[in-house]
Design a protein around this motif. Structure first.
Motif, PDB file in Angstrom:
ATOM      1  N   GLU A  39     -15.173   5.171   3.461  1.00 45.50           N
ATOM      2  CA  GLU A  39     -14.968   3.826   4.007  1.00 45.50           C
ATOM      3  C   GLU A  39     -15.061   3.894   5.522  1.00 45.50           C
ATOM      4  OE1 GLU A  39     -11.500   0.323   3.953  1.00 45.50           O
ATOM      5  OE2 GLU A  39     -11.049   2.356   3.268  1.00 45.50           O
ATOM      6  N   LEU A  41     -13.888   2.365   8.986  1.00 45.12           N
ATOM      7  CA  LEU A  41     -12.841   1.541   9.595  1.00 45.12           C
ATOM      8  C   LEU A  41     -13.264   1.168  11.012  1.00 45.12           C
ATOM      9  CD1 LEU A  41     -10.003   0.278   9.583  1.00 45.12           C
ATOM     10  CD2 LEU A  41      -9.111   2.491  10.348  1.00 45.12           C
ATOM     11  N   TRP A  53     -11.793   9.123   0.778  1.00 49.84           N
ATOM     12  CA  TRP A  53     -10.683   8.874  -0.132  1.00 49.84           C
ATOM     13  C   TRP A  53     -10.748   9.750  -1.371  1.00 49.84           C
ATOM     14  CZ3 TRP A  53      -6.640   5.498   0.606  1.00 49.84           C
ATOM     15  CH2 TRP A  53      -6.767   4.557   1.636  1.00 49.84           C
ATOM     16  N   SER A 122      -4.239   3.424  13.562  1.00 55.20           N
ATOM     17  CA  SER A 122      -5.072   2.401  12.916  1.00 55.20           C
ATOM     18  C   SER A 122      -5.330   2.750  11.459  1.00 55.20           C
ATOM     19  CB  SER A 122      -6.405   2.260  13.661  1.00 55.20           C
ATOM     20  OG  SER A 122      -6.218   1.711  14.952  1.00 55.20           O
ATOM     21  N   GLN A 125      -2.074   2.065   9.510  1.00 58.13           N
ATOM     22  CA  GLN A 125      -1.843   0.630   9.324  1.00 58.13           C
ATOM     23  C   GLN A 125      -2.822   0.043   8.315  1.00 58.13           C
ATOM     24  OE1 GLN A 125       0.903  -0.704  11.273  1.00 58.13           O
ATOM     25  NE2 GLN A 125       0.723  -2.039   9.474  1.00 58.13           N
ATOM     26  N   HIS A 126      -4.058   0.523   8.340  1.00 61.94           N
ATOM     27  CA  HIS A 126      -5.070   0.062   7.385  1.00 61.94           C
ATOM     28  C   HIS A 126      -4.656   0.409   5.949  1.00 61.94           C
ATOM     29  CE1 HIS A 126      -9.034  -0.834   5.763  1.00 61.94           C
ATOM     30  NE2 HIS A 126      -9.102   0.385   5.255  1.00 61.94           N
ATOM     31  N   ALA A 127      -4.147   1.612   5.755  1.00 62.44           N
ATOM     32  CA  ALA A 127      -3.731   2.028   4.411  1.00 62.44           C
ATOM     33  C   ALA A 127      -2.597   1.156   3.895  1.00 62.44           C
ATOM     34  CB  ALA A 127      -3.307   3.496   4.429  1.00 62.44           C
ATOM     35  N   ASP A 129      -1.798  -2.101   5.108  1.00 59.61           N
ATOM     36  CA  ASP A 129      -2.171  -3.510   5.043  1.00 59.61           C
ATOM     37  C   ASP A 129      -3.175  -3.807   3.938  1.00 59.61           C
ATOM     38  OD1 ASP A 129      -0.523  -3.887   7.214  1.00 59.61           O
ATOM     39  OD2 ASP A 129      -2.139  -3.985   8.690  1.00 59.61           O
ATOM     40  N   GLN A 130      -4.149  -2.911   3.763  1.00 57.69           N
ATOM     41  CA  GLN A 130      -5.226  -3.185   2.817  1.00 57.69           C
ATOM     42  C   GLN A 130      -4.958  -2.645   1.414  1.00 57.69           C
ATOM     43  OE1 GLN A 130      -7.924  -5.140   3.527  1.00 57.69           O
ATOM     44  NE2 GLN A 130      -6.829  -5.495   5.449  1.00 57.69           N
ATOM     45  N   TYR A 131      -4.130  -1.619   1.297  1.00 53.95           N
ATOM     46  CA  TYR A 131      -3.953  -0.974  -0.006  1.00 53.95           C
ATOM     47  C   TYR A 131      -2.504  -0.939  -0.470  1.00 53.95           C
ATOM     48  CZ  TYR A 131      -8.754   0.422   0.807  1.00 53.95           C
ATOM     49  OH  TYR A 131     -10.107   0.405   1.052  1.00 53.95           O
ATOM     50  N   GLY A 132      -1.581  -1.327   0.374  1.00 54.93           N
ATOM     51  CA  GLY A 132      -0.201  -1.508  -0.051  1.00 54.93           C
ATOM     52  C   GLY A 132       0.576  -0.238  -0.360  1.00 54.93           C
ATOM     53  N   TYR A 133       0.204   0.878   0.225  1.00 57.47           N
ATOM     54  CA  TYR A 133       0.955   2.113  -0.036  1.00 57.47           C
ATOM     55  C   TYR A 133       2.385   1.977   0.453  1.00 57.47           C
ATOM     56  CZ  TYR A 133      -3.320   4.470  -1.435  1.00 57.47           C
ATOM     57  OH  TYR A 133      -4.465   4.828  -2.113  1.00 57.47           O
TER      58      TYR A 133
END
Length: 323
Positions: A39, A41, A53, A122, A125-127, A129-133
């Motif tokens: 991916e 970013l 991933w 970043s 935060q992406h993990a 915000d976008q994937y809800g871990y």
């Protein structure tokens, strides 16, 4: 408080010193592992990093974010080994590539460096915000260890509650100490390799950004101080190499860590001098655990006849204790 009792780590038979424990896995260790997807970013300044991933067989809300060392990438054996063992233990794994390290040159004139953990923040935060871990463990090797620890120590109020722990192996807590170690005659093999790989990128950048980067006589550079004076410092806002080493070292920030964190430094690591061992701050910071095995080399820690290294097993053990 927490200086941990040195581990009883036994090296493979023929890896009898710190150099062999560092070099052998770097050249010969192969990990059978394929990431599920890549991916891209996009970053706030217009640049990008590429993220690889690995997803566990069963849906997981736990993630390990792995950061590679200087001029490494997400395919290095210590990253893929860590991703593989974490995937087998119920975690998703993310191996990210610093700017210019994913096989494609980054867009801006600047690179990555020890003193800038914003890209890692970043990614974290992406993990979220976008994937809800909900449970995130950070693991870094060498420079990646510096970035991992800086991400949580520099601005401790920023650290999201989902980040549960951090682990760094072979961390140059004092950049000057590491530079001095690599400047010795017996470590010239490592220095030459780093300068060669960095030089390839400098020469490409000079073509992409004429007038902003000059690669003339690059091959005359023989030391990190020369390289950092000419490139790292001016490209990233430092006065000179010594200013960079002082301000980009993670050691002075370690007292600010507020989540459980483990630093593992082999005492025979050829990249580290004694001032890279944060003994005093670990005694004072209840969140910082320091473990100093006698052997292991730099990002080595291989075990005789075993797929995974001692470091990979140790990371999973520590992460499970705090997730």
């Amino acid at each position: 408080m927490p200086i941990l009792t040195p581990a009883q780590y036994k090296t493979p038979l023929l890896q009898f010193n710190g150099h062999l424990q560092s070099i052998y896995p770097s050249i010969f260790r192969k990990v059978s592992f394929v990431y599920a997807k890549r991916e891209r970013l996009e970053l706030p300044d217009g640049d990008f990093v590429d993220i690889d991933w690995s997803v566990a067989k069963k849906s997981s809300n736990k993630l390990v974010i792995i950061t590679h060392g200087l001029e490494g990438d997400s395919t290095r054996h210590y990253v893929t080994g860590m991703a593989k063992i974490c995937s087998a233990n119920g975690y998703d794994a993310l191996g990210w590539n610093c700017r210019s390290c994913s096989g494609e040159m980054n867009r801006l004139v600047r690179f990555y460096h020890h003193g800038d953990a914003n890209d890692l923040r970043s990614v974290i935060q992406h993990a979220i915000d976008q994937y809800g871990y909900q449970e995130i463990v950070l693991v870094g090797f060498s420079m990646g260890g510096s970035l991992t620890l800086r991400a949580i120590a520099e601005f401790p109020e920023w650290v999201p509650p989902q980040v549960k722990s951090a682990i760094g192996f072979s961390v140059p807590c004092s950049l000057k100490g590491s530079v001095d170690a690599l400047s010795t005659k017996e470590n010239n093999i490592y220095l030459k390799r780093f300068l060669r790989k960095l030089g390839e990128k400098i020469k490409l950048k000079a073509q992409l950004f004429p007038g902003q980067i000059d690669a003339t006589d690059y091959d005359q550079i023989k030391t990190f101080i020369e390289f950092d004076n000419r490139y790292t410092a001016p490209l990233h806002g430092y006065e000179d190499a010594l200013d960079f080493y002082e301000k980009a070292s993670v050691g002075p920030l370690l007292h600010q860590i507020k989540i459980p964190s483990l630093i593992v430094q082999a005492l025979n690591d050829p990249f580290l001098l004694p001032n890279c061992m944060p003994i005093e701050v670990a005694k004072e910071n209840p969140f910082l655990f320091l473990e100093m095995p006698q052997k292991g080399g730099h990002c080595g820690f291989m075990l005789q006849g075993q797929l995974h290294t001692w470091a990979e097993n140790r990371a999973v053990e520590f992460a499970n204790n705090y997730c």
